[in-house]
Scaffold this motif. Structure first.
Motif, mmCIF file in Angstrom:
data_model
loop_
_atom_site.group_PDB
_atom_site.id
_atom_site.type_symbol
_atom_site.label_atom_id
_atom_site.label_comp_id
_atom_site.label_asym_id
_atom_site.label_seq_id
_atom_site.Cartn_x
_atom_site.Cartn_y
_atom_site.Cartn_z
ATOM 1 N N VAL A 1 2.046 -0.381 -28.084
ATOM 2 C CA VAL A 1 1.126 0.748 -27.935
ATOM 3 C C VAL A 1 0.812 0.956 -26.463
ATOM 4 N N VAL A 2 0.857 2.206 -26.034
ATOM 5 C CA VAL A 2 0.466 2.542 -24.665
ATOM 6 C C VAL A 2 -0.376 3.814 -24.718
ATOM 7 N N GLN A 3 -1.460 3.832 -23.957
ATOM 8 C CA GLN A 3 -2.287 5.031 -23.837
ATOM 9 C C GLN A 3 -1.739 5.857 -22.694
ATOM 10 N N LEU A 4 -1.367 7.091 -22.999
ATOM 11 C CA LEU A 4 -0.723 7.961 -22.017
ATOM 12 C C LEU A 4 -1.612 9.180 -21.771
ATOM 13 N N ARG A 5 -1.962 9.372 -20.511
ATOM 14 C CA ARG A 5 -2.818 10.503 -20.137
ATOM 15 C C ARG A 5 -2.073 11.416 -19.173
ATOM 16 N N ASN A 6 -2.243 12.734 -19.355
ATOM 17 C CA ASN A 6 -1.611 13.727 -18.484
ATOM 18 C C ASN A 6 -2.671 14.556 -17.785
ATOM 19 N N PHE A 7 -2.295 15.050 -16.595
ATOM 20 C CA PHE A 7 -3.207 15.849 -15.780
ATOM 21 C C PHE A 7 -2.438 16.992 -15.119
ATOM 22 N N GLU A 8 -3.196 18.015 -14.710
ATOM 23 C CA GLU A 8 -2.640 19.117 -13.926
ATOM 24 C C GLU A 8 -3.539 19.359 -12.721
ATOM 25 N N ILE A 9 -2.937 19.792 -11.626
ATOM 26 C CA ILE A 9 -3.680 20.081 -10.406
ATOM 27 C C ILE A 9 -4.471 21.367 -10.577
ATOM 28 N N VAL A 10 -5.722 21.342 -10.122
ATOM 29 C CA VAL A 10 -6.577 22.529 -10.138
ATOM 30 C C VAL A 10 -6.551 23.153 -8.746
ATOM 31 N N GLY A 11 -6.175 24.416 -8.672
ATOM 32 C CA GLY A 11 -6.069 25.067 -7.370
ATOM 33 C C GLY A 11 -4.860 24.577 -6.601
ATOM 34 N N GLU A 12 -5.012 24.446 -5.294
ATOM 35 C CA GLU A 12 -3.919 24.005 -4.434
ATOM 36 C C GLU A 12 -4.158 22.566 -3.979
ATOM 37 N N ALA A 13 -3.106 21.749 -4.020
ATOM 38 C CA ALA A 13 -3.213 20.367 -3.556
ATOM 39 C C ALA A 13 -2.748 20.268 -2.106
ATOM 40 N N PRO A 14 -3.317 19.372 -1.325
ATOM 41 C CA PRO A 14 -2.869 19.189 0.065
ATOM 42 C C PRO A 14 -1.528 18.476 0.113
ATOM 43 N N ASP A 15 -0.926 18.448 1.285
ATOM 44 C CA ASP A 15 0.306 17.694 1.475
ATOM 45 C C ASP A 15 0.034 16.205 1.294
ATOM 46 N N TYR A 16 1.112 15.458 1.019
ATOM 47 C CA TYR A 16 0.968 14.013 0.845
ATOM 48 C C TYR A 16 0.306 13.353 2.058
ATOM 49 N N ALA A 17 0.653 13.816 3.244
ATOM 50 C CA ALA A 17 0.165 13.179 4.464
ATOM 51 C C ALA A 17 -1.331 13.389 4.672
ATOM 52 N N ALA A 18 -1.863 14.414 4.056
ATOM 53 C CA ALA A 18 -3.295 14.683 4.217
ATOM 54 C C ALA A 18 -4.115 13.686 3.419
ATOM 55 N N LYS A 19 -5.264 13.337 3.941
ATOM 56 C CA LYS A 19 -6.150 12.391 3.265
ATOM 57 C C LYS A 19 -7.265 13.113 2.498
ATOM 58 N N LYS A 20 -7.089 14.411 2.311
ATOM 59 C CA LYS A 20 -8.115 15.201 1.643
ATOM 60 C C LYS A 20 -8.088 14.964 0.139
ATOM 61 N N SER A 21 -9.239 15.050 -0.472
ATOM 62 C CA SER A 21 -9.328 14.941 -1.928
ATOM 63 C C SER A 21 -9.138 16.314 -2.557
ATOM 64 N N PHE A 22 -8.738 16.309 -3.823
ATOM 65 C CA PHE A 22 -8.579 17.551 -4.581
ATOM 66 C C PHE A 22 -8.864 17.249 -6.050
ATOM 67 N N LEU A 23 -8.767 18.255 -6.884
ATOM 68 C CA LEU A 23 -9.147 18.109 -8.280
ATOM 69 C C LEU A 23 -7.937 18.163 -9.210
ATOM 70 N N ILE A 24 -7.992 17.346 -10.256
ATOM 71 C CA ILE A 24 -7.032 17.450 -11.348
ATOM 72 C C ILE A 24 -7.806 17.542 -12.661
ATOM 73 N N ARG A 25 -7.190 18.171 -13.637
ATOM 74 C CA ARG A 25 -7.809 18.308 -14.958
ATOM 75 C C ARG A 25 -6.997 17.511 -15.975
ATOM 76 N N GLU A 26 -7.662 16.709 -16.800
ATOM 77 C CA GLU A 26 -6.973 15.980 -17.860
ATOM 78 C C GLU A 26 -6.561 16.955 -18.956
ATOM 79 N N THR A 27 -5.277 16.947 -19.295
ATOM 80 C CA THR A 27 -4.756 17.883 -20.290
ATOM 81 C C THR A 27 -4.376 17.207 -21.601
#
Length: 265
Positions: free
Chosen positions: A163-189
Motif C-alpha cells: 500500500v502506498v498513499q499517492l498525492r497529486n498537486f498542480e501549480i497555482v498561477g506561475e511558478a518561478p524558475d528552479y534557480a529562484a528561491k521564491k515560494s509559490f502555491l500548489i493545489r492538492e488535486t
C-alpha cells in the motif's frame, strides 16, 4: 441569435484564490446547460435498453498477463496512439494503464536505493523502448518519496504490491524558475490509497506533481513514463505540510532542484 449564444457560452468570472492570485473560470449557461441536462436525462432513461456485452474472443481475466505479453501488447498500442495527430494524452495513459492492471507479475529488475533522498526507496529500469520507459520501484515500510514534478511527461503509476498513499498537486498561477528561491502555491488535486492493480496518472497539464508515502508493509509498483515533448530536468519540492488554505487544498512550496541529483565532482 448565434452572437447571443456565443456571449452566453463565454461568460467568465475571475475567482480569487489568495491575495494576488486569481484564476479565470468559464461558465456555460442558457442553451448549453439545458442541452446538457436533456442529454443526461435521456441517457438515464435509456440505460435499461443497453444489451449486455458478450465476449466471443479471447479476453483474459485481470491479473493473468505475463510481463513479456504486456510489453508485446502495450508497445504497438502506444505507438499507434502517439502516431495519431489528434491523439489525447489522457486516452493514451488510460489505454496503457488498462493493460497494466492485468499484470500478474513484474520482472526481477535490478533496483538501487535512492540514497540521496531516502535509502528506503529503490528504483531501476524494467523496460527501455519507444515510446515509453518503465521504471520499477520498491518502498520499504514507511518510506517517503518527496513531492516532485515531471516536466513534459505523461506518467502512469501502477500499484502492484503493498500500500502506498499517492498525492497529486498542480501549480497555482506561475511558478518561478528552479534557480529562484521564491515560494509559490500548489493545489492538492488527488489523494488516493494505491493497492495492487490500481493506477494513477499525470500529464504535463494536470496532476504533474506527486509524492509517495508507503504503508507499514511497504509497496512495489511501476511508473510507465512517456515524454510528450522535449525532455527537461525535474525537481523535488520543499513543502510545508500545513496548508495555507485547507478548504482549497493550497500549500506553500519552493523548488529543491539539488535534491536527488548526482553530486558534482
Amino acid at each position: 441569435m448565434e452572437e447571443n449564444f456565443s456571449q452566453e457560452a463565454n461568460k467568465r468570472e475571475e475567482i480569487k484564490i489568495v491575495d494576488g492570485v486569481y484564476e479565470r473560470r468559464y461558465f456555460l449557461q442558457g442553451i448549453m446547460a439545458a442541452a446538457a441536462a436533456t442529454a443526461l436525462s435521456y441517457t438515464v432513461r435509456a440505460s435499461h435498453l443497453a444489451e449486455p456485452f458478450v465476449n466471443n474472443g479471447s479476453m483474459q481475466n485481470p491479473g493473468t498477463l505475463a510481463w513479456d505479453e504486456f510489453i508485446k501488447q502495450a508497445v504497438p498500442v502506444a505507438q499507434q496512439l502517439v502516431a495519431d495527430p489528434g491523439y489525447s494524452v489522457d486516452e493514451y495513459l488510460f489505454r496503457i494503464g488498462s493493460l497494466a492492471t492485468r499484470l500478474k507479475e513484474l520482472p526481477d529488475s535490478k533496483l538501487g536505493p535512492y540514497t540521496d533522498v531516502d535509502k528506503r526507496v529503490w528504483f531501476g529500469p524494467s523496460f527501455r523502448g519507444k515510446p515509453f520507459l518503465i521504471i520499477q520501484w520498491r518502498m520499504d515500510p514507511d518510506a517517503v518519496l518527496p513531492p516532485h514534478n515531471h516536466p513534459n511527461a505523461a506518467v502512469c503509476t501502477l500499484g502492484f504490491e503493498g500500500v502506498v498513499q499517492l498525492r497529486n498537486f498542480e501549480i497555482v498561477g506561475e511558478a518561478p524558475d528552479y534557480a529562484a528561491k521564491k515560494s509559490f502555491l500548489i493545489r492538492e488535486t488527488r489523494n488516493e490509497r494505491m493497492t495492487s492493480g490500481r493506477i494513477s496518472t499525470l500529464s504535463p497539464s494536470r496532476d504533474n506533481i506527486h509524492t509517495f508515502s508507503a504503508g507499514k508493509e511497504g509497496a512495489r509498483g511501476i511508473d510507465i513514463n512517456t515524454m510528450v515533448n522535449k525532455s527537461a530536468p525535474f525537481s523535488f519540492l520543499n513543502m510545508n505540510e500545513k496548508p495555507i488554505d485547507a478548504d482549497k487544498g493550497l500549500y506553500e512550496v519552493s523548488w529543491n532542484p539539488e535534491l536527488g541529483q548526482p553530486k558534482s565532482k
